[in-house]
Design a protein around this motif. Sequence first.
Motif, PDB file in Angstrom:
ATOM      1  N   VAL A 438       0.828  -1.207   0.000  1.00 53.25           N
ATOM      2  CA  VAL A 438       0.000   0.000   0.000  1.00 53.25           C
ATOM      3  C   VAL A 438       0.862   1.256   0.000  1.00 53.25           C
ATOM      4  N   ILE A 439       1.869   1.306   0.863  1.00 55.48           N
ATOM      5  CA  ILE A 439       2.692   2.514   0.999  1.00 55.48           C
ATOM      6  C   ILE A 439       4.077   2.125   1.478  1.00 55.48           C
ATOM      7  N   ASP A 440       5.055   2.981   1.247  1.00 57.24           N
ATOM      8  CA  ASP A 440       6.389   2.700   1.755  1.00 57.24           C
ATOM      9  C   ASP A 440       6.552   3.257   3.162  1.00 57.24           C
ATOM     10  N   ALA A 441       7.474   2.671   3.913  1.00 57.13           N
ATOM     11  CA  ALA A 441       7.658   3.011   5.322  1.00 57.13           C
ATOM     12  C   ALA A 441       8.098   4.457   5.512  1.00 57.13           C
ATOM     13  N   ASP A 442       8.919   4.971   4.612  1.00 53.12           N
ATOM     14  CA  ASP A 442       9.427   6.337   4.770  1.00 53.12           C
ATOM     15  C   ASP A 442       8.295   7.363   4.726  1.00 53.12           C
ATOM     16  N   ALA A 443       7.344   7.176   3.815  1.00 55.34           N
ATOM     17  CA  ALA A 443       6.220   8.117   3.698  1.00 55.34           C
ATOM     18  C   ALA A 443       5.368   8.100   4.961  1.00 55.34           C
ATOM     19  N   GLU A 444       5.116   6.904   5.493  1.00 46.80           N
ATOM     20  CA  GLU A 444       4.307   6.810   6.713  1.00 46.80           C
ATOM     21  C   GLU A 444       5.044   7.392   7.904  1.00 46.80           C
ATOM     22  N   LEU A 445       6.353   7.214   7.954  1.00 42.45           N
ATOM     23  CA  LEU A 445       7.150   7.787   9.033  1.00 42.45           C
ATOM     24  C   LEU A 445       7.060   9.305   9.023  1.00 42.45           C
ATOM     25  N   ALA A 446       7.105   9.903   7.852  1.00 43.64           N
ATOM     26  CA  ALA A 446       6.982  11.361   7.739  1.00 43.64           C
ATOM     27  C   ALA A 446       5.609  11.825   8.218  1.00 43.64           C
ATOM     28  N   ARG A 447       4.570  11.064   7.898  1.00 42.76           N
ATOM     29  CA  ARG A 447       3.221  11.432   8.323  1.00 42.76           C
ATOM     30  C   ARG A 447       3.082  11.371   9.847  1.00 42.76           C
ATOM     31  N   LEU A 448       3.631  10.309  10.448  1.00 45.56           N
ATOM     32  CA  LEU A 448       3.554  10.173  11.901  1.00 45.56           C
ATOM     33  C   LEU A 448       4.356  11.263  12.601  1.00 45.56           C
ATOM     34  N   LYS A 449       5.479  11.634  12.046  1.00 46.10           N
ATOM     35  CA  LYS A 449       6.261  12.722  12.642  1.00 46.10           C
ATOM     36  C   LYS A 449       5.461  14.018  12.652  1.00 46.10           C
ATOM     37  N   LYS A 450       4.751  14.263  11.552  1.00 46.19           N
ATOM     38  CA  LYS A 450       3.930  15.465  11.463  1.00 46.19           C
ATOM     39  C   LYS A 450       2.794  15.434  12.493  1.00 46.19           C
ATOM     40  N   GLU A 451       2.185  14.258  12.659  1.00 41.94           N
ATOM     41  CA  GLU A 451       1.121  14.130  13.650  1.00 41.94           C
ATOM     42  C   GLU A 451       1.670  14.313  15.054  1.00 41.94           C
ATOM     43  N   ALA A 452       2.873  13.800  15.298  1.00 41.20           N
ATOM     44  CA  ALA A 452       3.507  13.952  16.613  1.00 41.20           C
ATOM     45  C   ALA A 452       3.785  15.415  16.913  1.00 41.20           C
ATOM     46  N   GLU A 453       4.200  16.159  15.911  1.00 41.39           N
ATOM     47  CA  GLU A 453       4.455  17.592  16.103  1.00 41.39           C
ATOM     48  C   GLU A 453       3.175  18.324  16.477  1.00 41.39           C
ATOM     49  N   SER A 454       2.075  17.980  15.805  1.00 39.12           N
ATOM     50  CA  SER A 454       0.793  18.613  16.098  1.00 39.12           C
ATOM     51  C   SER A 454       0.333  18.293  17.512  1.00 39.12           C
ATOM     52  N   LEU A 455       0.476  17.022  17.914  1.00 38.63           N
ATOM     53  CA  LEU A 455       0.065  16.630  19.257  1.00 38.63           C
ATOM     54  C   LEU A 455       0.968  17.261  20.312  1.00 38.63           C
ATOM     55  N   THR A 456       2.255  17.362  20.030  1.00 40.99           N
ATOM     56  CA  THR A 456       3.189  17.999  20.962  1.00 40.99           C
ATOM     57  C   THR A 456       2.818  19.461  21.176  1.00 40.99           C
ATOM     58  N   PHE A 457       2.432  20.129  20.089  1.00 34.96           N
ATOM     59  CA  PHE A 457       2.019  21.532  20.200  1.00 34.96           C
ATOM     60  C   PHE A 457       0.815  21.657  21.135  1.00 34.96           C
ATOM     61  N   GLU A 458      -0.170  20.767  20.969  1.00 37.97           N
ATOM     62  CA  GLU A 458      -1.366  20.823  21.802  1.00 37.97           C
ATOM     63  C   GLU A 458      -1.039  20.518  23.261  1.00 37.97           C
ATOM     64  N   VAL A 459      -0.155  19.545  23.497  1.00 39.77           N
ATOM     65  CA  VAL A 459       0.246  19.219  24.867  1.00 39.77           C
ATOM     66  C   VAL A 459       0.921  20.415  25.524  1.00 39.77           C
ATOM     67  N   ASP A 460       1.867  21.039  24.810  1.00 37.66           N
ATOM     68  CA  ASP A 460       2.572  22.201  25.358  1.00 37.66           C
ATOM     69  C   ASP A 460       1.606  23.351  25.622  1.00 37.66           C
TER      70      ASP A 460
END
Length: 514
Positions: A438-460
């Motif tokens: 379905v997808i390569d691991a690198d693309a999904e890793l980039a997506r999760l990093k972006k989601e982590a940044e968004s969640l980190t912003f909300e936590v802070d």
Amino acid sequence: PIFEKCDIRFVPDRYTKTYVHWLDNIHDWCISRQLWWGHRIPAWYCDDCKHVTVSQTDPAACEHCGSHAIHQDEDVLDTWFSSALWPFSTMGWPNDTDDLARYFPTDVLVTGQDIIYFWVARMIFMSLSFTEQRPFKDVLIHGLVRDHQGRKFSKSLGNGIDPMEIIDAYSADALRFMLITGAAVGQDMRFYTDRVESAQGLVTKIWNAAKFVGMHTAGLDVARVSPDQDYNLADRYILHRLEEAAALATSQLEAYEFPEAGKTIYEFFWSDFCDWYIELSKVTLFGQDDNKKASTRNVLAYVLDQALRLLHPFMPFVTEEIWQTLPHVGETIMYAAWPTSDGAWHHPAAVQDMSLVMDIIRAVRNARHEMNVPLSKAIPITIRPAEDRLEAVHHAAAWITRLCNPSELVIDADAVPPVERVTSVLFGAEVYIPLAGVIDADAELARLKKEAESLTFEVDRLMKKLSNEQFAAKAPAAVVEKEREKLADYEARLAKVEEQVQRLRAVASGQDDE
């Protein structure tokens, strides 16, 4: 003093100051105008003795000396003098008519801020003087419609807009909806044609929804729904949301919050009813269970009927036209009862469960979009619900299948997620889409990093907010607790995302090694 005596409320309240300012700085009123039209001043001057005769009927002679050499004042009364009598003179005053007893005093006057003194104040003191009653309870002040540059429409600027041209290009309902919802009460609004076009989109949505419902409710004389019936999750959800929308819109209309009421009804009709319930109803309508089909048809007809009633004040023409073609009782939608909210369709648990189902569907479709995987391509989907949400997700399996197109759908509270996967962490469930094929691991890793940044912003953000002593001291306890719950949820979601990032890094590293 006169304002306090008659207890009249201005909406928005700031215009009370405008009204009181005029009365505190009042001047003599010249009621004479040199115009060729209007009510002539009822005064006759005697050419002989100079006496002035004032009479309700035309006198033949001077009441003082009897001379017939009299002439009426050439001037007319100021327009606002006549208009000030409007609330009661139009009802037959000074006679005690049925209309006067029924309609005077009235509840609401709707007008612009530019004539608060010229008209509103004069109606009030005329009414108090002649009837000893306030003419109305509330004065609702609306703004002005201006051109796209914020200028008043004028012949000299040539910036006028012919409403008939707008109606011909779109519809009267679209123009009406835009004008009602285009600005907060009391605020001026700028006219943009694209806003009318957007409102016309709602008209089209109503037609399309009505066409679908009409196809599946042919033969019904009236929608038969009862709180005692056994409805499915989607039925209970839409009935709850209908009652919720009706209650909120009613309170907003009663508070003269017309744009907010329009938004409430718009969002219910477009999102809850059209985008979700109609789509989910297709699973039942195209299925084999006749009893479930009958139930869904009745819910469709009932909800559309009630939605049209909510929309009718905003869009009277299209709602009347459609209502006449649907199962109904009565001559016109104008006489149909306004939707009530007595708690008969109160299903908060259904809303909670349905919200999770909707989140799951959104998560899969969003993941497809991000991975550039079209909906036409079937993909395996695994859902791991919390134990207390397992039954609801199982109940929704057919809906998830229709809207997500899985090649294989696994719903299991103990499901083991694939090693290489797209993960969506939701309130009450986790959704996994295997990456293999379905997808390569690198693309999904980039997506999760972006989601982590968004969640980190909300936590802070929430941590800073909750550590602020002024917020903790001044905010209601319920608000503070709600923010703490949000923080806990964001932290939990961030932890799971970070776990997936670490796992995917290991997968990507393994792929590189190979």
